[in-house]
Write a protein that holds these residues in place. Structure first.
Motif, PDB file in Angstrom:
ATOM      1  N   LEU A 218       1.030  -0.668   0.074  1.00 19.93           N
ATOM      2  CA  LEU A 218       0.354  -0.509   0.308  1.00 19.93           C
ATOM      3  C   LEU A 218       1.004   1.434  -0.074  1.00 19.93           C
ATOM      4  CD1 LEU A 218      -2.703  -1.302   2.838  1.00 19.93           C
ATOM      5  CD2 LEU A 218      -3.302  -1.196   0.234  1.00 19.93           C
ATOM      6  N   GLN A 219       0.303   1.951  -1.050  1.00 26.94           N
ATOM      7  CA  GLN A 219       1.200   3.115  -1.101  1.00 26.94           C
ATOM      8  C   GLN A 219       0.332   4.128  -1.098  1.00 26.94           C
ATOM      9  OE1 GLN A 219       4.343   3.896  -0.414  1.00 26.94           O
ATOM     10  NE2 GLN A 219       5.632   1.458  -0.980  1.00 26.94           N
ATOM     11  N   ARG A 234      -8.099   4.236  -0.602  1.00 29.68           N
ATOM     12  CA  ARG A 234      -8.399   3.288   0.936  1.00 29.68           C
ATOM     13  C   ARG A 234      -8.794   4.422   1.848  1.00 29.68           C
ATOM     14  NH1 ARG A 234      -7.577  -1.953   3.448  1.00 29.68           N
ATOM     15  NH2 ARG A 234      -6.920  -1.762   5.326  1.00 29.68           N
ATOM     16  N   LYS A 240      -9.812   6.741   6.998  1.00 27.20           N
ATOM     17  CA  LYS A 240      -9.093   6.976   8.223  1.00 27.20           C
ATOM     18  C   LYS A 240      -8.233   7.910   7.828  1.00 27.20           C
ATOM     19  CE  LYS A 240      -9.539   3.153  10.660  1.00 27.20           C
ATOM     20  NZ  LYS A 240      -8.945   1.565  10.848  1.00 27.20           N
ATOM     21  N   SER A 242      -5.682   8.527   7.813  1.00 32.65           N
ATOM     22  CA  SER A 242      -3.746   7.950   6.964  1.00 32.65           C
ATOM     23  C   SER A 242      -3.858   7.484   5.403  1.00 32.65           C
ATOM     24  CB  SER A 242      -3.333   7.444   7.986  1.00 32.65           C
ATOM     25  OG  SER A 242      -3.653   6.103   8.852  1.00 32.65           O
ATOM     26  N   ASP A 243      -5.466   6.897   5.241  1.00 31.68           N
ATOM     27  CA  ASP A 243      -5.594   6.315   4.412  1.00 31.68           C
ATOM     28  C   ASP A 243      -6.422   7.229   2.853  1.00 31.68           C
ATOM     29  OD1 ASP A 243      -4.703   4.162   4.988  1.00 31.68           O
ATOM     30  OD2 ASP A 243      -7.026   3.327   5.893  1.00 31.68           O
TER      31      ASP A 243
ATOM     32  N   VAL B  11      -6.940   7.458  14.176  1.00 33.48           N
ATOM     33  CA  VAL B  11      -6.824   6.183  14.049  1.00 33.48           C
ATOM     34  C   VAL B  11      -6.378   5.245  12.573  1.00 33.48           C
ATOM     35  CG1 VAL B  11      -9.371   4.791  13.556  1.00 33.48           C
ATOM     36  CG2 VAL B  11      -9.241   7.239  14.605  1.00 33.48           C
ATOM     37  N   ILE B  12      -5.480   4.781  13.377  1.00 32.38           N
ATOM     38  CA  ILE B  12      -4.496   4.376  12.417  1.00 32.38           C
ATOM     39  C   ILE B  12      -5.264   3.141  11.447  1.00 32.38           C
ATOM     40  CG2 ILE B  12      -2.375   2.900  11.842  1.00 32.38           C
ATOM     41  CD1 ILE B  12      -1.839   5.343  12.756  1.00 32.38           C
ATOM     42  N   ASP B  13      -5.102   2.605  10.347  1.00 32.29           N
ATOM     43  CA  ASP B  13      -5.501   1.588   9.202  1.00 32.29           C
ATOM     44  C   ASP B  13      -4.425   0.165   9.664  1.00 32.29           C
ATOM     45  OD1 ASP B  13      -6.639  -0.281   8.077  1.00 32.29           O
ATOM     46  OD2 ASP B  13      -5.904   0.633   6.548  1.00 32.29           O
ATOM     47  N   ARG B  14      -4.932  -1.265  10.429  1.00 30.88           N
ATOM     48  CA  ARG B  14      -3.511  -1.847  10.562  1.00 30.88           C
ATOM     49  C   ARG B  14      -2.816  -2.413   9.269  1.00 30.88           C
ATOM     50  NH1 ARG B  14      -2.255  -3.661  14.756  1.00 30.88           N
ATOM     51  NH2 ARG B  14      -2.274  -2.614  17.231  1.00 30.88           N
ATOM     52  N   ALA B  15      -3.615  -2.066   7.790  1.00 28.63           N
ATOM     53  CA  ALA B  15      -3.140  -2.443   6.771  1.00 28.63           C
ATOM     54  C   ALA B  15      -1.981  -1.900   6.450  1.00 28.63           C
ATOM     55  CB  ALA B  15      -4.173  -3.102   5.656  1.00 28.63           C
ATOM     56  N   LEU B  16      -2.288  -0.846   6.862  1.00 23.67           N
ATOM     57  CA  LEU B  16      -0.309   0.403   6.757  1.00 23.67           C
ATOM     58  C   LEU B  16       0.728  -0.617   7.270  1.00 23.67           C
ATOM     59  CD1 LEU B  16      -2.151   3.950   6.017  1.00 23.67           C
ATOM     60  CD2 LEU B  16      -1.599   1.833   4.728  1.00 23.67           C
ATOM     61  N   LYS B 198       0.521   8.203  12.441  1.00 20.68           N
ATOM     62  CA  LYS B 198      -0.349   8.818  11.368  1.00 20.68           C
ATOM     63  C   LYS B 198       0.459   9.800  10.596  1.00 20.68           C
ATOM     64  CE  LYS B 198      -4.541  10.962  10.997  1.00 20.68           C
ATOM     65  NZ  LYS B 198      -5.097  11.708  11.900  1.00 20.68           N
ATOM     66  N   LEU B 201       2.695   7.380   8.733  1.00 20.22           N
ATOM     67  CA  LEU B 201       3.179   6.930   7.228  1.00 20.22           C
ATOM     68  C   LEU B 201       1.438   8.020   6.097  1.00 20.22           C
ATOM     69  CD1 LEU B 201       0.311   4.437   9.612  1.00 20.22           C
ATOM     70  CD2 LEU B 201       2.697   4.277   8.168  1.00 20.22           C
ATOM     71  N   GLU B 202       1.318   8.867   6.597  1.00 24.21           N
ATOM     72  CA  GLU B 202       0.909   9.989   5.584  1.00 24.21           C
ATOM     73  C   GLU B 202       1.871  10.612   4.812  1.00 24.21           C
ATOM     74  OE1 GLU B 202      -3.134  11.477   8.374  1.00 24.21           O
ATOM     75  OE2 GLU B 202      -1.428  13.491   7.582  1.00 24.21           O
ATOM     76  N   GLN B 203       3.168  10.696   5.583  1.00 24.22           N
ATOM     77  CA  GLN B 203       3.966  11.811   5.134  1.00 24.22           C
ATOM     78  C   GLN B 203       4.877  10.440   4.257  1.00 24.22           C
ATOM     79  OE1 GLN B 203       4.933  14.822   4.261  1.00 24.22           O
ATOM     80  NE2 GLN B 203       4.136  15.498   6.529  1.00 24.22           N
ATOM     81  N   THR B 207       7.522   4.045   3.024  1.00 22.96           N
ATOM     82  CA  THR B 207       7.971   3.410   1.948  1.00 22.96           C
ATOM     83  C   THR B 207       9.867   3.200   1.932  1.00 22.96           C
ATOM     84  OG1 THR B 207       8.943   5.591   0.936  1.00 22.96           O
ATOM     85  CG2 THR B 207       6.812   5.207   0.567  1.00 22.96           C
TER      86      THR B 207
END
Ligand code: HEC
Ligand code: HEC
Ligand code: HEC
Ligand code: HEC
Ligand SMILES: [Ca+2]
Ligand SMILES: [Ca+2]
Lengths: 328, 328
Positions: A218-219, A234, A240, A242-243, B11-16, B198, B201-203, B207
């Protein structure tokens, strides 16, 4: 000139290739061991129009195995020629993805396969029960499920449909010359392709397009420059923050054969897709020349289709109770 | 205000989080199976000043195990207080790196360990033969090598020095609350840390900073905005254009404890390092507020030091033939 440049010998540092992985013969998952019987059943189900409401759509309609697992359209027509909102990704090498669907909403191929059959714009079956009823009405399927799931008292279940299709898909892999190159054969890529690979690595495409599928995590689409789209990836699923604009990175294996590009199918040619990637993910403009080099490398990722594995099987005849096509 | 923001529930999406991996108890490598005897020997060698020309430098001088595996200096003083040209990275969790050294020039810890002993500005031993001669002159080491490499006729070899130190280092892991969080415990991080995660991950920091070590692959420093440096990273080693400014991504585990930052040790505080990352890797400015949030998350990556595992062992006494310190 590009021609002159392409004849330069590009020297690639093999340590940079550790982010890739050669394709395995199959993407195993201990939760769904692959057996010949499961694969045989999965192959039938993959081509099975009777898994759709009007008996006119199968997995293969949108993911044509002879066309590298896609149909070449921005959006695919499903039940009553309705169009979904996202481009059909290829099923080849999808076993190498961390998650399935553009938004990663299915954790694996087995769960994924249970989606489209019930999706009203895809195969539009009204319920799991109707799918099971249909399959049980076809004697050849009852036997095939018994063989694929031996020891189960009632093997024709919706969940087993997913397991069988998943087992079949786990062997949809397309090894290419790039795998030979990864395993050490310097001659497997020609000089122009190596130059393209060098440019790919210099740009940093491998930060996201890596692993055995050369993609699959996921990116964020638009890491540097936002990508305009109603589809927020997503985020639309999870709400969310962050998605937002998080998409599952598509595999670059066979990418020369899977136009049009992006989740919205908005880009027809690979040159443009590569330029847009550099703009949105790095905020950079790549020259036409470098873009061509990268595309030359991407062309080398086209693999061999497993011709006999994907041959359409004979499908078992309907029984007296098999529901009739329903065009409504 | 940051305080108010920090009390928001992120709220963090665990898939990330699938790009990370919880720390294993040890980083195994089938090529160098870990045994208690090898680890015991490796630990002694790690603290062994007599592996340096003037008997005044050991691995632990530059990679102090009580200080999260670093010495806190931009460059570390070695033999005759000479300084090398790159910041000493931590040895903790280094087993999770794809390659060792800032330029990735060693494939694993075992090969890495054979470098500094002979490096003239580090431990400055004149030759492998001198290292072996020294160790053979110390009866306690002869016994320890025999136990660590049973069945070998002549176990005191330079290569076995590398294997023993490598085996010791493979268990230098520092599990943290983040690992508990990864394994599903939502309470392991507090709200401020989750908000920081969060933002991270947003930034798109993940990666590059991902995997069990939260780092460890080869990536370009200055992906979007060039980083000014005489040190061209892996290019200086290979002279291949695709390696220009390629550095091994440092682990972010314990990063709050491993200042100063970057290969050139030029940055003292973590705030600045985070801002520079966003600038150079994404061409973005992060706000002070978001930077603080990210640093709050990075603080949560500080793990537990394995106190008894890293206690300095009793080192065996020199024999009559053990070479004397050589300050020249
Ligand atoms: C009408 C068109 C259509 C049909 C029929 C269809 N698909 Fe798809 N498929 C799609 C689209 C569109 C997506 C992407 C949807 C999304 O991500 O939201 C997709 C996604 C997938 C994916 C995920 C691939 C990836 O890279 O994420 C797999 C695997 C897949 N389909 C397999 C199947 C199977 C197996 C069947 C039959 C049971 C099937 N599809 C039927 C259109 C179709
Ligand atoms: C930071 C992550 C990231 C980087 C870096 C990146 N990509 Fe992508 N790439 C993605 C994502 C996410 C998508 C899917 C976007 C979408 O369609 O929604 C994508 C899509 C693509 C596609 C379209 C594939 C398809 O089947 O639709 C191509 C081609 C592509 N990338 C090539 C590249 C090249 C070449 C580079 C380097 C110049 C690159 N990418 C760099 C994340 C990245
Ligand atoms: C005088 C200082 C000094 C001494 C002594 C020293 N090191 Fe280092 N170490 C460094 C520096 C500086 C680097 C980075 C050099 C580079 O990347 O070019 C490094 C790199 C490493 C790395 C790679 C870590 C990574 O993340 O890439 C490991 C592991 C390591 N040292 C272990 C050891 C061991 C084991 C010893 C003793 C045998 C040792 N060091 C002795 C300074 C030292
Ligand atoms: C495209 C790859 C890439 C991305 C994206 C990236 N980093 Fe880095 N990071 C690196 C590399 C390579 C280095 C090593 C640079 C050097 O010191 O030579 C590094 C170094 C660091 C350091 C210094 C660590 C140390 O021990 O010296 C920190 C802190 C850091 N990164 C945090 C971040 C954060 C936070 C983000 C997101 C805002 C981020 N990075 C995004 C590749 C990346
Ligand atoms: Ca496509
Ligand atoms: Ca440091």
């Amino acid at each position: 000139t590009p021609a002159a440049a392409a004849t330069q010998k590009a020297v690639i540092d093999r340590a940079l290739l550790t982010v890739f992985k050669a394709l395995p013969a199959r993407f195993e998952d201990p939760k769904n061991p692959i057996t010949a019987e499961k694969v045989e059943l999965g192959r039938m189900l993959y081509f099975e129009n009777r898994l759709s409401k009007n008996h006119d759509v199968s997995c293969n309609s949108c993911h044509d195995l002879n066309k590298y697992g896609v149909d070449g359209k921005p959006f695919s027509p499903g039940h009553k020629k309705q169009l979904g909102g996202r481009n059909s990704p290829t099923v080849y090498n999808a076993g190498g993805h961390v998650l399935q669907f553009w938004d990663g909403r299915a954790p694996n191929l087995e769960e994924q396969a249970k989606g489209p059959i019930l999706n009203p714009v895809e195969m539009a079956m009204p319920s799991e029960a109707r799918v099971v009823e249909t399959l049980k009405s076809i004697p050849g399927y009852v036997t095939a499920f018994q063989k694929a799931f031996p020891g189960e008292a009632d093997p024709v279940t919706y969940n087993n449909v997913g397991l069988a299709i998943g087992a079949f898909e786990r062997q949809l892999v397309t090894p290419s010359r790039f795998d030979k190159y990864l395993s050490g054969d310097e001659t497997a890529l020609n000089d122009a392709e190596k130059l393209g690979l060098k440019k790919y690595l210099e740009q940093g495409c491998q930060t996201c397009h890596n692993g055995p599928a050369i993609g699959g995590s996921l990116q964020k689409l638009g890491l540097v420059l936002p990508y305009q789209s109603k589809d927020q990836g997503r985020f639309d699923l999870t709400k969310k923050e962050s998605d937002r604009m998080i998409f599952r990175v598509p595999t670059l294996r066979n990418v020369a054969k899977t136009a049009p590009y992006f989740h919205d199918g908005s880009v027809k040619d690979l040159q443009t897709a590569v330029k847009l990637m550099a703009q949105h993910q790095f905020g950079k403009q790549i020259s036409d020349e470098d873009t061509k080099h990268i595309v030359t490398f991407l062309d080398s990722l086209t693999g061999e289709l497993p011709k006999s594995y994907i041959a359409k099987p004979k499908l078992p005849a309907s029984g007296p109770k098999t529901p009739k096509p329903d065009p409504s």
